[in-house]
Write a protein that holds these residues in place. Structure first.
Motif, PDB file in Angstrom:
ATOM      1  N   LYS A 158      -7.028   1.314   8.115  1.00 45.25           N
ATOM      2  CA  LYS A 158      -5.928   0.501   8.636  1.00 45.25           C
ATOM      3  C   LYS A 158      -5.354   1.155   9.890  1.00 45.25           C
ATOM      4  O   LYS A 158      -5.460   2.361  10.091  1.00 45.25           O
ATOM      5  CB  LYS A 158      -4.803   0.377   7.602  1.00 45.25           C
ATOM      6  CG  LYS A 158      -5.225  -0.188   6.262  1.00 45.25           C
ATOM      7  CD  LYS A 158      -5.479  -1.653   6.330  1.00 45.25           C
ATOM      8  CE  LYS A 158      -5.788  -2.200   4.934  1.00 45.25           C
ATOM      9  NZ  LYS A 158      -6.111  -3.607   4.962  1.00 45.25           N
ATOM     10  N   LEU A 189       0.854  -1.185   0.000  1.00 47.18           N
ATOM     11  CA  LEU A 189       0.000   0.000   0.000  1.00 47.18           C
ATOM     12  C   LEU A 189       0.893   1.240   0.000  1.00 47.18           C
ATOM     13  O   LEU A 189       1.843   1.322   0.773  1.00 47.18           O
ATOM     14  CB  LEU A 189      -0.902   0.020   1.224  1.00 47.18           C
ATOM     15  CG  LEU A 189      -1.894  -1.140   1.349  1.00 47.18           C
ATOM     16  CD1 LEU A 189      -2.544  -1.119   2.726  1.00 47.18           C
ATOM     17  CD2 LEU A 189      -2.939  -1.051   0.264  1.00 47.18           C
ATOM     18  N   ILE A 190       0.588   2.187  -0.863  1.00 48.80           N
ATOM     19  CA  ILE A 190       1.343   3.434  -0.958  1.00 48.80           C
ATOM     20  C   ILE A 190       0.357   4.571  -0.720  1.00 48.80           C
ATOM     21  O   ILE A 190      -0.684   4.648  -1.381  1.00 48.80           O
ATOM     22  CB  ILE A 190       1.979   3.603  -2.355  1.00 48.80           C
ATOM     23  CG1 ILE A 190       2.850   2.411  -2.729  1.00 48.80           C
ATOM     24  CG2 ILE A 190       2.735   4.922  -2.447  1.00 48.80           C
ATOM     25  CD1 ILE A 190       4.149   2.305  -2.006  1.00 48.80           C
ATOM     26  N   SER A 191       0.688   5.463   0.234  1.00 52.95           N
ATOM     27  CA  SER A 191      -0.210   6.571   0.560  1.00 52.95           C
ATOM     28  C   SER A 191       0.581   7.867   0.700  1.00 52.95           C
ATOM     29  O   SER A 191       1.653   7.877   1.298  1.00 52.95           O
ATOM     30  CB  SER A 191      -0.945   6.285   1.877  1.00 52.95           C
ATOM     31  OG  SER A 191      -1.729   7.401   2.261  1.00 52.95           O
ATOM     32  N   ASN A 192       0.021   8.947   0.152  1.00 50.06           N
ATOM     33  CA  ASN A 192       0.662  10.243   0.353  1.00 50.06           C
ATOM     34  C   ASN A 192       0.147  10.917   1.627  1.00 50.06           C
ATOM     35  O   ASN A 192       0.534  12.033   1.940  1.00 50.06           O
ATOM     36  CB  ASN A 192       0.471  11.150  -0.863  1.00 50.06           C
ATOM     37  CG  ASN A 192      -0.974  11.520  -1.090  1.00 50.06           C
ATOM     38  OD1 ASN A 192      -1.886  10.867  -0.605  1.00 50.06           O
ATOM     39  ND2 ASN A 192      -1.192  12.567  -1.847  1.00 50.06           N
ATOM     40  N   MET A 193      -0.698  10.210   2.374  1.00 52.10           N
ATOM     41  CA  MET A 193      -1.198  10.712   3.652  1.00 52.10           C
ATOM     42  C   MET A 193      -0.402  10.072   4.784  1.00 52.10           C
ATOM     43  O   MET A 193       0.357   9.135   4.571  1.00 52.10           O
ATOM     44  CB  MET A 193      -2.688  10.370   3.809  1.00 52.10           C
ATOM     45  CG  MET A 193      -3.556  10.979   2.724  1.00 52.10           C
ATOM     46  SD  MET A 193      -5.335  10.739   2.966  1.00 52.10           S
ATOM     47  CE  MET A 193      -5.492   8.999   3.202  1.00 52.10           C
ATOM     48  N   GLU A 194      -0.608  10.572   5.988  1.00 49.15           N
ATOM     49  CA  GLU A 194       0.094  10.029   7.158  1.00 49.15           C
ATOM     50  C   GLU A 194      -0.578   8.779   7.708  1.00 49.15           C
ATOM     51  O   GLU A 194      -0.076   8.183   8.666  1.00 49.15           O
ATOM     52  CB  GLU A 194       0.190  11.099   8.246  1.00 49.15           C
ATOM     53  CG  GLU A 194       1.043  12.270   7.829  1.00 49.15           C
ATOM     54  CD  GLU A 194       1.070  13.379   8.860  1.00 49.15           C
ATOM     55  OE1 GLU A 194       0.501  13.214   9.961  1.00 49.15           O
ATOM     56  OE2 GLU A 194       1.675  14.415   8.568  1.00 49.15           O
ATOM     57  N   VAL A 217      -3.319   5.224   6.505  1.00 50.32           N
ATOM     58  CA  VAL A 217      -3.985   4.460   5.446  1.00 50.32           C
ATOM     59  C   VAL A 217      -5.416   4.270   5.929  1.00 50.32           C
ATOM     60  O   VAL A 217      -5.636   3.599   6.951  1.00 50.32           O
ATOM     61  CB  VAL A 217      -3.301   3.093   5.197  1.00 50.32           C
ATOM     62  CG1 VAL A 217      -4.044   2.314   4.133  1.00 50.32           C
ATOM     63  CG2 VAL A 217      -1.836   3.291   4.808  1.00 50.32           C
ATOM     64  N   ALA A 257       3.211  -1.384   3.844  1.00 55.52           N
ATOM     65  CA  ALA A 257       2.710  -0.091   3.387  1.00 55.52           C
ATOM     66  C   ALA A 257       3.802   0.961   3.518  1.00 55.52           C
ATOM     67  O   ALA A 257       4.738   0.808   4.304  1.00 55.52           O
ATOM     68  CB  ALA A 257       1.485   0.329   4.199  1.00 55.52           C
ATOM     69  N   ILE A 280       3.814   5.215   3.934  1.00 57.11           N
ATOM     70  CA  ILE A 280       2.958   6.385   4.132  1.00 57.11           C
ATOM     71  C   ILE A 280       3.758   7.669   3.921  1.00 57.11           C
ATOM     72  O   ILE A 280       4.988   7.652   3.897  1.00 57.11           O
ATOM     73  CB  ILE A 280       2.313   6.383   5.534  1.00 57.11           C
ATOM     74  CG1 ILE A 280       3.379   6.366   6.631  1.00 57.11           C
ATOM     75  CG2 ILE A 280       1.336   5.222   5.670  1.00 57.11           C
ATOM     76  CD1 ILE A 280       2.831   6.594   8.034  1.00 57.11           C
ATOM     77  N   ASN A 281       3.001   8.769   3.784  1.00 60.37           N
ATOM     78  CA  ASN A 281       3.583  10.107   3.660  1.00 60.37           C
ATOM     79  C   ASN A 281       4.572  10.181   2.498  1.00 60.37           C
ATOM     80  O   ASN A 281       5.637  10.787   2.601  1.00 60.37           O
ATOM     81  CB  ASN A 281       4.236  10.522   4.982  1.00 60.37           C
ATOM     82  CG  ASN A 281       4.165  12.014   5.197  1.00 60.37           C
ATOM     83  OD1 ASN A 281       3.297  12.692   4.647  1.00 60.37           O
ATOM     84  ND2 ASN A 281       5.069  12.541   5.994  1.00 60.37           N
TER      85      ASN A 281
END
Length: 106
Positions: A12, A2-7, A9, A76, A78-79
């Motif tokens: 989760k 999982l790749i997220s540009n937020m701090e 998910v 994952a 994050i950020n």
């Protein structure tokens, strides 16, 4: 992965922070693309050759980031942030970085 540009998910829970991970690639322009870019500068329009080059570069940098995170045991990242820079005449770097984490369903 999982790749997220937020701090976070969404949906989760972060259970473990594993640290900074990164990926980068340096690409040079193709002579044929430079000629077409010169013509586009005169007549206007999208530089499709460069658009494709940047897209491929982003994908490769993300792949390297994911591989590094997987090596640490992450599921994952994050950020996530992207950065670009000029390395030399006709060559540029795309750099991506984020925090590798382990997440679980809530």
């Amino acid at each position: 992965m999982l790749i997220s540009n937020m701090e976070v998910v969404p949906g989760k829970k972060i259970t473990t922070h594993l640290g900074l991970v990164q990926g980068s690639t340096v690409r040079a322009k193709h002579a044929g693309r430079d000629i077409m870019a010169g013509l586009k500068n005169i007549f206007g329009g999208e530089l499709k050759g460069y658009t494709e080059l940047l897209s491929e570069s982003r994908d490769e940098a993300l792949q390297r980031l994911s591989e590094q995170a997987r090596t640490l045991g992450a599921n994952a990242v994050i950020n996530v942030r992207f950065s670009t820079s000029s390395i030399a005449a006709g060559a540029s770097e795309i750099f991506v970085y984020g925090t590798a984490v382990i997440v679980e369903d809530r």
